[in-house]
Design a protein around this motif. Structure first.
Motif, PDB file in Angstrom:
ATOM      1  N   ALA A 195       0.850  -1.189   0.000  1.00 14.73           N
ATOM      2  CA  ALA A 195       0.000   0.000   0.000  1.00 14.73           C
ATOM      3  C   ALA A 195       0.884   1.236   0.000  1.00 14.73           C
ATOM      4  N   LYS A 196       0.373   2.307  -0.577  1.00 15.10           N
ATOM      5  CA  LYS A 196       1.120   3.564  -0.628  1.00 15.10           C
ATOM      6  C   LYS A 196       0.348   4.565   0.212  1.00 15.10           C
ATOM      7  N   LYS A 197       0.933   4.969   1.320  1.00 15.97           N
ATOM      8  CA  LYS A 197       0.232   5.896   2.211  1.00 15.97           C
ATOM      9  C   LYS A 197       1.208   6.931   2.754  1.00 15.97           C
ATOM     10  N   PRO A 198       0.719   8.075   3.177  1.00 12.95           N
ATOM     11  CA  PRO A 198       1.625   9.042   3.802  1.00 12.95           C
ATOM     12  C   PRO A 198       2.035   8.583   5.200  1.00 12.95           C
ATOM     13  N   ALA A 199       3.157   9.121   5.695  1.00 11.53           N
ATOM     14  CA  ALA A 199       3.590   8.830   7.057  1.00 11.53           C
ATOM     15  C   ALA A 199       3.410  10.084   7.901  1.00 11.53           C
ATOM     16  N   VAL A 200       3.119   9.899   9.169  1.00  9.31           N
ATOM     17  CA  VAL A 200       3.066  11.054  10.065  1.00  9.31           C
ATOM     18  C   VAL A 200       4.264  10.981  11.009  1.00  9.31           C
ATOM     19  N   ILE A 201       4.770  12.175  11.369  1.00  9.67           N
ATOM     20  CA  ILE A 201       5.866  12.230  12.331  1.00  9.67           C
ATOM     21  C   ILE A 201       5.282  12.715  13.650  1.00  9.67           C
ATOM     22  N   LEU A 202       5.571  11.968  14.710  1.00  9.62           N
ATOM     23  CA  LEU A 202       5.067  12.340  16.032  1.00  9.62           C
ATOM     24  C   LEU A 202       6.217  12.851  16.895  1.00  9.62           C
ATOM     25  N   GLN A 203       5.911  13.794  17.767  1.00  3.83           N
ATOM     26  CA  GLN A 203       6.929  14.379  18.630  1.00  3.83           C
ATOM     27  C   GLN A 203       6.514  14.212  20.083  1.00  3.83           C
ATOM     28  N   MET A 204       7.482  13.903  20.968  1.00  2.46           N
ATOM     29  CA  MET A 204       7.191  13.822  22.388  1.00  2.46           C
ATOM     30  C   MET A 204       7.201  15.228  22.980  1.00  2.46           C
ATOM     31  N   LYS A 205       6.026  15.658  23.425  1.00  5.59           N
ATOM     32  CA  LYS A 205       5.879  17.022  23.924  1.00  5.59           C
ATOM     33  C   LYS A 205       5.025  16.959  25.183  1.00  5.59           C
ATOM     34  N   ASP A 206       5.484  17.511  26.268  1.00  4.42           N
ATOM     35  CA  ASP A 206       4.746  17.505  27.542  1.00  4.42           C
ATOM     36  C   ASP A 206       4.255  16.101  27.897  1.00  4.42           C
ATOM     37  N   GLY A 207       5.100  15.121  27.690  1.00  2.00           N
ATOM     38  CA  GLY A 207       4.749  13.762  28.089  1.00  2.00           C
ATOM     39  C   GLY A 207       3.753  13.057  27.189  1.00  2.00           C
ATOM     40  N   GLU A 208       3.469  13.609  26.008  1.00  2.00           N
ATOM     41  CA  GLU A 208       2.544  12.942  25.073  1.00  2.00           C
ATOM     42  C   GLU A 208       3.156  12.942  23.672  1.00  2.00           C
ATOM     43  N   ARG A 210       2.756  13.906  20.103  1.00  2.00           N
ATOM     44  CA  ARG A 210       1.902  14.849  19.385  1.00  2.00           C
ATOM     45  C   ARG A 210       2.264  14.865  17.898  1.00  2.00           C
ATOM     46  N   TYR A 211       1.276  15.153  17.080  1.00  2.00           N
ATOM     47  CA  TYR A 211       1.487  15.262  15.645  1.00  2.00           C
ATOM     48  C   TYR A 211       2.477  16.388  15.341  1.00  2.00           C
ATOM     49  N   ALA A 212       3.509  16.115  14.546  1.00  2.00           N
ATOM     50  CA  ALA A 212       4.490  17.150  14.219  1.00  2.00           C
ATOM     51  C   ALA A 212       4.481  17.479  12.727  1.00  2.00           C
ATOM     52  N   ALA A 213       4.341  16.477  11.876  1.00  2.00           N
ATOM     53  CA  ALA A 213       4.372  16.718  10.440  1.00  2.00           C
ATOM     54  C   ALA A 213       3.794  15.511   9.717  1.00  2.00           C
ATOM     55  N   SER A 214       3.474  15.714   8.456  1.00  2.00           N
ATOM     56  CA  SER A 214       3.012  14.611   7.631  1.00  2.00           C
ATOM     57  C   SER A 214       3.877  14.590   6.388  1.00  2.00           C
ATOM     58  N   ILE A 215       4.397  13.433   6.032  1.00  2.00           N
ATOM     59  CA  ILE A 215       5.281  13.343   4.866  1.00  2.00           C
ATOM     60  C   ILE A 215       4.586  12.479   3.813  1.00  2.00           C
ATOM     61  N   ALA A 216       4.385  13.059   2.622  1.00  2.00           N
ATOM     62  CA  ALA A 216       3.722  12.324   1.541  1.00  2.00           C
ATOM     63  C   ALA A 216       4.759  11.512   0.778  1.00  2.00           C
TER      64      ALA A 216
END
Lengths: 320, 386
Positions: free
Chosen positions: B359-372, B374-380
């Motif tokens: 399958a061909k799908k975008p990836a999301v980058i998550l960041q550790m912020k305040d102990g959670e 969080r969504y940081a960016a989306s890479i197509a």
């Protein structure tokens, strides 16, 4: 330069852990003349019990140094009791049996401990009792020491870091080894242990309670494994599940340390442990981390070829 | 009774027993059996447990809606303990003893490679929901996946590191025993070089190792701007703790092998401002995803599903959708239908399988912020490359 110093520091810390475990192998071999394969399992139990006890202590408001002292003592008592029971039930009945039987029993004991420890809330049929094992997932050692460096020494362009836990490992290992050295060479008990190891039959004729002496030797070895288990989880707070191969591998490496130092020789175990620590760390840092286990076992092969009795081992040396 | 007669009687009884057993096996044919193999215990236990929840949800929903092809679905799940040999055993058992029509699993690529080999040899279609190593589906026309593959994942993390974090010098620490990790190391280092960055050093470890001081001392010497660790969460947690103890403060970068609530539990503050690429984020506002999350939370005491759960749900639904389109559970036809999946509306996004069964799908980058996380960016996915 920084890399060299840092590598040496971690070698000493890892090496002291190997040395503590190796002491147990070597002491049991010295008196009973068999390799106690259940030793690594006791080490594993020490690690897991440490986490549970430390968590319980923290929950009751005990922190810092008292928590460390209390948890290490409790863990040593629990594992020592277990070691006593194992010796009594599994090894003592085989005192006059061929050595191979004892060896196989030791493997059986190791498997039994691992698998009971891996049980997860299993109900014993027909009773209300449930066994709460450590389960099959990694565990976590709560933080007893605040995660801060003890020393950060600037050196050239960078810093060398010494962790509190590393200092604790080194300090406690040295203390335990001094106590052990004292017991063996300066007490009546130690003399009995040495005599029993040298020639059990003659020692018995001289009025030494050989069975009891062997039990005590076994218990001391076990308590050292428990202490090593505690220090290990202090250094590496995420604990592998009881059936993980890591435990067996660590035990094997400590066994290599005992053989390299000269099995049956207490000082040899300490030197062997440190040597293995240095070899593994330096090899991983300077050659390639790909083969970190290979260095250790290559040394074993080398020692067995060149000096099969190990560094300190010789037929004339007093064994324990 | 003479001995001979008795022997004949016993033999006859055994034959009769066998016949009854065979009939029982045939009687169970009014259900469609689906096999699932997952690491429900061991160092990657949350992968299997989450997958199990996702698959069960999909199967239960289908059964509540009356089943598929007029039959109820029966899910059979075996534990792999995170070991390749156990994965092979589980798949063999599912095919030979349980006679499943299709297989779902695994998460770890090394395990999917082992299971896929047996599925392929027996001609039973298999859908892995989260194994990203390209080799898993290569040359195996019975093996499919509903996630992106590592050449893209490595590129996504490299792009984020060089563009967003402005990291130019990156060190790599990978697990030499996992196909997933070894593959990502190559893909990532290739992408970083293409994007104008450099790799300071590539160090390895073996899953289950507890001590990383030698590797990290070497990494520290190269003074990297970031460290890429394409491993599984238990090891990554240990590594993160030791990274910080050695006084290394740069961000750690990871991939979907980090996706487990356990990682945060193990490493805590050591993960501050670290990043990893994933298949989805619970912050994505798409209604079908939010509806799934709501339902999942209701079923599992408010637990937010991780990517493995969401992907497993999608993987199972892709299989059921293909079954309906094929209108049969005959393996070849079913495999053909899975391969023809096009524009399937999954909760992780639209799933279309390409000619390589990926399958061909975008990836999301998550960041550790305040102990959670969080969504940081989306890479197509890049247009020219897969």
């Amino acid at each position: 330069m920084i890399k060299l110093v840092q590598t040496l520091l971690s070698s000493i810390s890892v090496g002291s852990l190997y040395a503590l475990i190796a002491l147990g192998y070597t002491m049991v071999y010295g008196t009973l003349k068999f390799i106690n394969f259940a030793h690594a399992s006791i080490f594993m139990l020490g690690a897991w019990f440490s986490a549970i006890i430390a968590a319980a202590l923290l929950a009751n408001g005990v922190t810092g140094i008292p928590a460390i002292v209390l948890s290490i003592l409790i863990v040593m008592v629990i594992c020592t009791t277990l070691g006593f029971v194992i010796e009594r039930l599994a090894y003592r009945p085989l005192r006059d049996a061929p050595r191979l039987n004892v060896l196989i029993t030791a493997i059986g004991v190791a498997l039994l401990i691992e698998n009971v420890a891996a049980l997860n809330d299993v109900k014993i049929p027909g009773t209300q009792t449930t066994i709460h094992g450590f389960g099959t997932q990694p565990g976590k050692m709560p933080e007893l020491l605040a995660n801060a460096d003890l020393f950060s020494i600037p050196l050239g362009s960078g810093t060398v870091v010494v962790d509190k836990v590393d200092a604790l490992i080194l300090g406690l290992s040295i203390c335990l080894m001094i106590v052990l050295e004292f017991i063996i060479y300066n007490t009546r008990l130690g003399a009995a242990m040495r005599a029993a190891s040298h020639d059990a039959r003659t020692a018995a004729l001289m009025g030494i309670p050989v069975d009891r002496t062997i039990s005590i030797t076994f218990i001391i070895g076990t308590s050292l494994a428990a202490a090593a288990g505690f220090l290990y989880v202090m250094k590496y707070p995420s604990i592998n599940p009881p059936v993980a191969v890591t435990w067996g591998l660590l035990g094997l490496k400590a066994f290599v340390a005992a053989v390299v130092g000269g099995i049956g020789n207490v000082r040899g175990a300490v030197v062997g442990g440190l040597l293995i620590g240095i070899l593994e760390q330096a090899g991983a840092a300077y050659l390639s981390p790909h083969f970190r286990d290979v260095y250790v076992f290559a040394l074993l092969i080398f020692v067995l070829l060149v000096r099969p009795t190990g560094i300190f081992g010789s037929t004339a040396v007093e064994k324990v | 009774m003479s001995a001979a007669v008795r022997r004949i009687t016993v033999a006859a009884a055994m034959v009769a027993g066998l016949a009854v057993a065979t009939m029982a096996a045939h009687a169970a044919d009014d259900t469609i059996k689906i096999g699932h193999y997952a690491s429900k215990t061991g160092p990657e236990a949350t992968f299997g447990q989450s997958s199990d929840k996702g698959v069960k949800m999909a199967i239960d929903e289908a059964n509540n809606a009356g089943g598929v092809l007029g039959k109820k679905l029966e899910l059979i799940t075996y534990d792999t303990q995170g070991k390749s040999a156990e994965a092979s055993n589980a798949v063999t058992r599912l095919i030979n003893n349980d006679h499943v029509v299709a297989l779902l699993g695994e998460v770890a690529s090394s395990l999917s490679l082992a299971g896929g080999e047996i599925a392929q040899a027996n001609g039973i279609p298999m859908i892995t929901h989260a194994s990203t190593n390209p080799k898993v589906t290569q040359g195996r026309d019975m093996v499919f996946r509903v996630c992106f593959i590592d050449p893209f994942q490595g590129y996504a993390v490299a792009k984020f590191a060089t563009d967003n974090l402005k990291a130019k010098k990156i060190a790599i620490l990978y697990d030499q025993g996992q196909a997933y990790s070894v593959g990502l190391r190559k893909d990532f280092s290739k992408a970083v070089k293409q994007l104008g960055g450099t790799i300071t050093t590539e160090q390895s470890y073996t899953g289950g190792d507890q001590d990383f001081s030698a590797q990290l001392t070497t990494i520290r010497e190269g003074q990297p701007d970031a460290i890429f660790i394409p491993g599984y969460y238990t090891d990554v947690g240990n590594i993160a703790l030791q990274v910080r103890k050695l006084g290394i403060t740069v961000p750690l970068l990871g991939t979907d092998g980090w996706d487990s609530a356990k990682l945060k539990e193990i490493a805590g503050d050591a993960l501050k401002d670290c990043y990893y690429s994933n298949h989805y984020t619970p912050e994505d506002p798409r209604p079908e995803l939010q509806a799934f999350i709501k339902k999942f939370k209701e079923l599992h005491n408010g637990e937010t599903p991780d990517a493995m759960a969401v992907l497993a749900y999608d993987g199972a639904n892709v299989l059921l959708d293909a079954m309906k389109r094929a209108n049969t559970t005959e393996p070849k036809a079913l495999a053909k239908a899975i391969g023809e999946t096009k524009g399937f509306k999954g909760v992780t996004g639209t799933i279309t399988l390409d000619e390589n069964r990926n399958a061909k799908k975008p990836a999301v980058i998550l960041q550790m912020k305040d102990g959670e996380w969080r969504y940081a960016a989306s890479i197509a996915p890049p247009a020219d490359e897969k």
